[in-house]
Design a protein around this motif. Structure first.
Motif, PDB file in Angstrom:
ATOM      1  N   ASP A 130      -2.334  33.594  -9.839  1.00  0.00           N
ATOM      2  CA  ASP A 130      -1.146  33.712  -8.990  1.00  0.00           C
ATOM      3  C   ASP A 130      -1.339  34.657  -7.808  1.00  0.00           C
ATOM      4  OD1 ASP A 130      -1.122  35.890 -10.651  1.00  0.00           O
ATOM      5  OD2 ASP A 130       0.638  35.260 -11.788  1.00  0.00           O
ATOM      6  N   GLU A 131      -2.581  35.027  -7.544  1.00  0.00           N
ATOM      7  CA  GLU A 131      -2.813  35.900  -6.388  1.00  0.00           C
ATOM      8  C   GLU A 131      -3.456  35.109  -5.251  1.00  0.00           C
ATOM      9  OE1 GLU A 131      -4.158  40.238  -7.049  1.00  0.00           O
ATOM     10  OE2 GLU A 131      -4.475  39.208  -8.934  1.00  0.00           O
ATOM     11  N   ILE A 132      -2.753  35.042  -4.128  1.00  0.00           N
ATOM     12  CA  ILE A 132      -3.329  34.374  -2.955  1.00  0.00           C
ATOM     13  C   ILE A 132      -3.852  35.448  -2.011  1.00  0.00           C
ATOM     14  CG2 ILE A 132      -2.871  32.900  -0.962  1.00  0.00           C
ATOM     15  CD1 ILE A 132      -0.834  31.430  -2.533  1.00  0.00           C
ATOM     16  N   TYR A 168      -1.211  47.912 -12.421  1.00  0.00           N
ATOM     17  CA  TYR A 168      -2.552  47.370 -12.173  1.00  0.00           C
ATOM     18  C   TYR A 168      -3.626  48.033 -13.036  1.00  0.00           C
ATOM     19  CZ  TYR A 168      -0.552  45.564  -7.824  1.00  0.00           C
ATOM     20  OH  TYR A 168       0.201  44.902  -6.901  1.00  0.00           O
ATOM     21  N   GLY A 169      -4.813  47.411 -13.017  1.00  0.00           N
ATOM     22  CA  GLY A 169      -6.003  48.096 -13.476  1.00  0.00           C
ATOM     23  C   GLY A 169      -6.420  48.995 -12.323  1.00  0.00           C
ATOM     24  N   ILE A 170      -6.721  50.261 -12.618  1.00  0.00           N
ATOM     25  CA  ILE A 170      -7.060  51.213 -11.544  1.00  0.00           C
ATOM     26  C   ILE A 170      -8.502  51.676 -11.730  1.00  0.00           C
ATOM     27  CG2 ILE A 170      -6.491  53.508 -10.577  1.00  0.00           C
ATOM     28  CD1 ILE A 170      -4.317  51.427  -9.958  1.00  0.00           C
ATOM     29  N   ILE A 189      -9.097  52.114 -15.711  1.00  0.00           N
ATOM     30  CA  ILE A 189      -8.035  52.244 -16.704  1.00  0.00           C
ATOM     31  C   ILE A 189      -6.936  51.215 -16.399  1.00  0.00           C
ATOM     32  CG2 ILE A 189      -7.257  54.329 -15.457  1.00  0.00           C
ATOM     33  CD1 ILE A 189      -5.976  55.267 -18.098  1.00  0.00           C
ATOM     34  N   GLU A 190      -6.532  50.489 -17.442  1.00  0.00           N
ATOM     35  CA  GLU A 190      -5.551  49.430 -17.260  1.00  0.00           C
ATOM     36  C   GLU A 190      -4.135  50.009 -17.274  1.00  0.00           C
ATOM     37  OE1 GLU A 190      -5.985  46.373 -16.406  1.00  0.00           O
ATOM     38  OE2 GLU A 190      -4.119  45.374 -16.932  1.00  0.00           O
ATOM     39  N   LYS A 191      -3.384  49.728 -16.247  1.00  0.00           N
ATOM     40  CA  LYS A 191      -1.978  50.129 -16.104  1.00  0.00           C
ATOM     41  C   LYS A 191      -1.702  51.569 -16.529  1.00  0.00           C
ATOM     42  CE  LYS A 191      -0.567  45.420 -15.978  1.00  0.00           C
ATOM     43  NZ  LYS A 191      -1.340  44.468 -16.714  1.00  0.00           N
ATOM     44  N   PRO A 192      -2.334  52.534 -15.826  1.00  0.00           N
ATOM     45  CA  PRO A 192      -2.140  53.946 -16.180  1.00  0.00           C
ATOM     46  C   PRO A 192      -0.788  54.463 -15.698  1.00  0.00           C
ATOM     47  CG  PRO A 192      -3.445  53.780 -14.190  1.00  0.00           C
ATOM     48  CD  PRO A 192      -3.187  52.368 -14.633  1.00  0.00           C
ATOM     49  N   ALA A 202      -6.380  49.616  -6.818  1.00  0.00           N
ATOM     50  CA  ALA A 202      -5.989  48.650  -7.853  1.00  0.00           C
ATOM     51  C   ALA A 202      -6.936  47.460  -7.865  1.00  0.00           C
ATOM     52  CB  ALA A 202      -4.579  48.166  -7.580  1.00  0.00           C
ATOM     53  N   ILE A 203      -7.239  46.986  -9.066  1.00  0.00           N
ATOM     54  CA  ILE A 203      -8.059  45.777  -9.201  1.00  0.00           C
ATOM     55  C   ILE A 203      -7.185  44.597  -8.775  1.00  0.00           C
ATOM     56  CG2 ILE A 203      -9.295  44.266 -10.812  1.00  0.00           C
ATOM     57  CD1 ILE A 203      -9.640  46.724 -12.660  1.00  0.00           C
ATOM     58  N   ILE A 204      -7.716  43.760  -7.883  1.00  0.00           N
ATOM     59  CA  ILE A 204      -6.984  42.530  -7.559  1.00  0.00           C
ATOM     60  C   ILE A 204      -7.752  41.346  -8.145  1.00  0.00           C
ATOM     61  CG2 ILE A 204      -5.644  43.386  -5.632  1.00  0.00           C
ATOM     62  CD1 ILE A 204      -7.746  42.300  -3.744  1.00  0.00           C
TER      63      ILE A 204
HETATM   64  C1  G1P Z   1      -4.186  41.762 -14.371  1.00  0.00           C
HETATM   65  C2  G1P Z   1      -5.289  42.761 -14.715  1.00  0.00           C
HETATM   66  C3  G1P Z   1      -5.147  44.036 -13.867  1.00  0.00           C
HETATM   67  C4  G1P Z   1      -5.110  43.681 -12.407  1.00  0.00           C
HETATM   68  C5  G1P Z   1      -4.008  42.653 -12.125  1.00  0.00           C
HETATM   69  C6  G1P Z   1      -4.068  42.167 -10.687  1.00  0.00           C
HETATM   70  O1  G1P Z   1      -2.954  42.285 -14.798  1.00  0.00           O
HETATM   71  O2  G1P Z   1      -5.224  43.055 -16.094  1.00  0.00           O
HETATM   72  O3  G1P Z   1      -6.223  44.899 -14.142  1.00  0.00           O
HETATM   73  O4  G1P Z   1      -4.901  44.845 -11.622  1.00  0.00           O
HETATM   74  O5  G1P Z   1      -4.145  41.501 -12.973  1.00  0.00           O
HETATM   75  O6  G1P Z   1      -3.011  41.326 -10.398  1.00  0.00           O
HETATM   76  P1  G1P Z   1      -1.617  41.363 -14.929  1.00  0.00           P
HETATM   77  O7  G1P Z   1      -1.024  41.301 -13.552  1.00  0.00           O
HETATM   78  O8  G1P Z   1      -2.060  40.036 -15.438  1.00  0.00           O
HETATM   79  O9  G1P Z   1      -0.734  42.092 -15.886  1.00  0.00           O
END
Ligand code: G1P
Length: 291
Positions: A130-132, A168-170, A189-192, A202-204
Motif C-alpha cells: 500500500d505504499e506508492i 514505523y520500523g526505525i 527497532i519496530e514501532k518504538p 523510518a523504514i519504508i
Molecule cells: C511495516 C513494517 C515497518 C515499516 C512500515 C512501512 O509496518 O513492519 O517496519 O516501517 O511497514 O510502512 P506496518 O505499516 O505494516 O505496520
C-alpha cells in the motif's frame, strides 16, 4: 541479479473499513488504476520479472487483475477500442505472478517467510502493497543498483516527524563516506516509543534482501500482538552481516491511510495525461471557495 520480488497482500485493510469489507485494499483505485498497479509498475520498471504475491482469502480480485481477460479483450477488439485493448493486455504481460497463501495474518515477517519455497536461495526484493513511491528513478531500482555494488541486504528509509516514529520500523546508522545517502545500519527497532527511538529514520516499504533473512525469520519471536516482524529478523541479520539503509528523499504515499490516499489521488489526478489540466482548473476554483 535481482529479478524476483515479494509483495505481501494478505492484510485486512482495517484502516479503510467499510470500503475494504468486500474489496481488497490493494484494489482501491487512484484515478484509473488500483493501488497495486502502481506498485507492480515500479517493480517492473526496476527489472523485476516475477512477483510472488503473498495473498489470503478475499483477494481474488488481485489475481484476476494480473491475469488475461479474454472476454473483455474480445469485446474491446470488436468495438475497435484498440487503445484500451493495449492497456488491458499490457497489464497481464507486465510481470509473471505467483500466488502463495498466508492462512493467518501473522505479520510481515511471517508473510515473507511464506515465500521462501518460491524464492529459494537467491536475493529478492520486497515491496509493501500500500505504499506508492514517486521518484524520477524508481526507488526499487536505486536499491537494486546499490545491491549490485555492495551485494548485501539493503532497505529504504525516510525521515519522518519524531511524533510519528511509533508507526514505523526505525533504524540508526553511520553514513558511508563514499556514499553519504547510504547508512551502515547499527540498530533497528519496530514501532518504538519516542524515548526508545534511536533516530527518526523510518523504514519504508522497499527492501532488497539476501536469502539469509529466512534463517532469522524462522527464529524470531512474535510481538505483543502475536505478529512476526521483518524488522526483528533484520536486526538479527545486522549482527552477522553488514546491512545498509538508503535514504530516500522523493514522494511517498501510504495509501492505507485515508488522508495520504486522498493526497495520492490529487497528485496522480493533476499529473494525469487525459484529465490533469482540467482537474487543475477545477481544483483551483474549489480551493478558492474553501474558508
Ligand atoms: C511495516 C513494517 C515497518 C515499516 C512500515 C512501512 O509496518 O513492519 O517496519 O516501517 O511497514 O510502512 P506496518 O505499516 O505494516 O505496520
Amino acid at each position: 541479479m535481482v529479478d524476483i520480488a515479494v509483495i505481501p497482500v494478505a492484510g485486512f485493510g482495517t484502516r479503510f473499513l467499510p470500503l475494504t469489507k468486500s474489496q481488497p485494499k490493494e484494489m482501491i483505485g487512484i484515478v484509473d488504476k488500483p493501488v497495486i498497479h502502481y506498485i507492480v509498475e515500479e517493480a517492473a520498471k526496476s527489472g523485476i520479472k516475477t512477483i510472488v504475491f503473498v495473498t489470503g482469502r478475499h483477494k481474488r480480485a488481485i489475481e484476476d487483475y494480473f491475469d488475461a481477460s479474454p472476454e473483455l479483450e474480445y469485446h474491446l477488439e470488436k468495438q475497435g477500442k484498440y487503445k484500451l485493448l493495449k492497456i488491458v493486455k499490457e497489464i497481464s504481460n507486465m510481470i509473471e505472478p505467483i500466488y502463495v497463501r498466508q492462512k493467518e495474518a501473522k505479520g510481515l515477517g511471517h508473510a515473507i517467510l511464506m515465500a521462501k519455497k518460491v524464492i529459494g536461495n537467491r536475493p529478492f526484493a520486497v515491496l509493501l502493497g500500500d505504499e506508492i513511491i514517486e521518484d524520477k528513478k524508481p526507488l526499487l531500482k536505486s536499491l537494486i543498483d546499490k545491491f549490485e555494488t555492495y551485494q548485501t541486504s539493503i532497505l529504504s528509509v525516510y525521515e519522518v516527524p519524531w511524533e510519528k516514529v511509533s508507526s514505523y520500523g526505525i533504524v540508526s546508522g553511520k553514513p558511508l563516506e563514499e556514499d553519504p545517502n547510504l547508512l551502515l545500519i547499527e540498530d533497528l527497532i519496530e514501532k518504538p516509543s519516542l524515548n526508545e527511538a534511536p533516530s527518526n529514520l523510518a523504514i519504508i516499504g522497499r527492501y532488497v534482501l539476501t536469502p539469509e533473512i529466512f534463517k532469522y525469520l524462522k527464529i524470531i519471536k512474535p510481538d505483543k500482538k502475536g505478529e512476526y516482524q521483518l524488522t526483528d529478523a533484520l536486526k538479527l541479520l545486522s549482527k552477522k552481516d553488514v546491512i545498509y539503509a538508503y535514504k530516500f528523499k522523493g514522494l511517498r504515499f501510504d495509501t492505507g491511510n485515508k488522508l495520504e490516499y486522498l493526497k495520492a489521488t490529487l497528485h496522480f489526478a493533476v499529473n494525469h495525461k487525459e484529465i490533469g489540466e482540467d482537474f487543475k482548473i477545477y481544483l483551483k476554483e474549489f480551493a478558492s471557495k474553501l474558508s
